[in-house]
Design a protein around this motif. Structure first.
Motif, short mmCIF file in Angstrom:
data_model
loop_
_atom_site.label_atom_id
_atom_site.label_comp_id
_atom_site.label_asym_id
_atom_site.label_seq_id
_atom_site.Cartn_x
_atom_site.Cartn_y
_atom_site.Cartn_z
N CYS A 89 0.83 -1.21 0.00
CA CYS A 89 0.00 0.00 0.00
C CYS A 89 0.87 1.26 0.00
CB CYS A 89 -0.91 0.00 1.23
SG CYS A 89 -1.86 1.53 1.41
N ASN B 7 0.00 4.16 0.90
CA ASN B 7 -0.34 5.01 2.03
C ASN B 7 0.24 4.50 3.35
OD1 ASN B 7 -1.77 7.17 3.25
ND2 ASN B 7 -3.42 5.74 3.79
N CYS B 8 0.02 3.21 3.66
CA CYS B 8 0.40 2.71 5.00
C CYS B 8 1.43 1.59 4.96
CB CYS B 8 -0.85 2.26 5.75
SG CYS B 8 -1.53 0.70 5.14
N CYS C 67 -6.83 -1.26 0.17
CA CYS C 67 -5.92 -1.76 1.20
C CYS C 67 -6.72 -2.27 2.40
CB CYS C 67 -4.98 -0.64 1.63
SG CYS C 67 -3.96 -1.06 3.05
N CYS D 61 -5.90 0.46 5.48
CA CYS D 61 -6.31 1.88 5.46
C CYS D 61 -7.37 2.18 4.41
CB CYS D 61 -5.10 2.78 5.25
SG CYS D 61 -4.47 2.75 3.57
N SER E 71 -7.24 2.56 1.25
CA SER E 71 -6.97 3.41 0.08
C SER E 71 -7.01 2.57 -1.20
CB SER E 71 -5.67 4.19 0.23
OG SER E 71 -4.59 3.32 0.29
ZN LIG Z 1 -2.99 0.97 3.37
#
Ligand SMILES: [Zn+2]
Length: 141
Positions: free
Chosen positions: A36, A38-39, A103, A106, A108
């Motif tokens: 991911c 983002n995370c 994801c 999170c 996203s």
């Molecule tokens: Zn994520």
């Protein structure tokens, strides 16, 4: 596995695992992962031939993604004449599919694009051209 129904404004590549599967490696499904954007959580990708994904041409014929994004990112290439019936943009001139996935940590959105089919008689191949985070989309009117 979800359809993309909104306009994509930008994409960001993310890292992923094995991207090419041949014959027995596709039985019963091809499994890999992406990380991911983002995370950084690792998420599983599973592709079952002839079951997973939606036709890639849906998103560009519906103008949900610009041609320049497709070509600049290496998502797909202009198809050769003998393969044009499969779509204008293809991965390795194979039937090309995509799906959207979120994801597990999170939520996203990411998209996976791949070509899957017979590259020559008796050789079944599935090639992932990439996985991208899609941070911004808007609904078409
Ligand atoms: Zn994520």
């Amino acid at each position: 596995m979800k359809r993309i129904e909104e306009k994509i404004h930008s994409i960001k590549p993310v890292s992923y695992g094995k991207d090419k599967f041949i014959n027995k490696e596709l039985e019963p499904s091809a499994k890999t992962f992406y990380v991911c954007r983002n995370c950084k959580t690792e998420n599983e990708i599973e592709i079952e031939p002839y079951k997973t994904g939606f036709p890639f041409f849906e998103i560009y014929r519906n103008k949900l993604i610009d041609e320049s994004i497709i070509l600049d990112s290496g998502m797909a290439s202009k198809s050769i004449r003998q393969s044009e019936y499969l779509g204008e943009y293809l991965v390795l001139n194979l039937p090309t599919l995509y799906f959207k996935t979120s994801c597990k940590n999170c939520n996203s959105d990411h998209m996976v694009v791949f070509g899957c089919g017979e590259s020559q008689p008796g050789k079944q191949i599935c090639k992932i051209s990439g996985v991208w985070n899609i941070p911004e989309t808007t609904k078409l009117l």
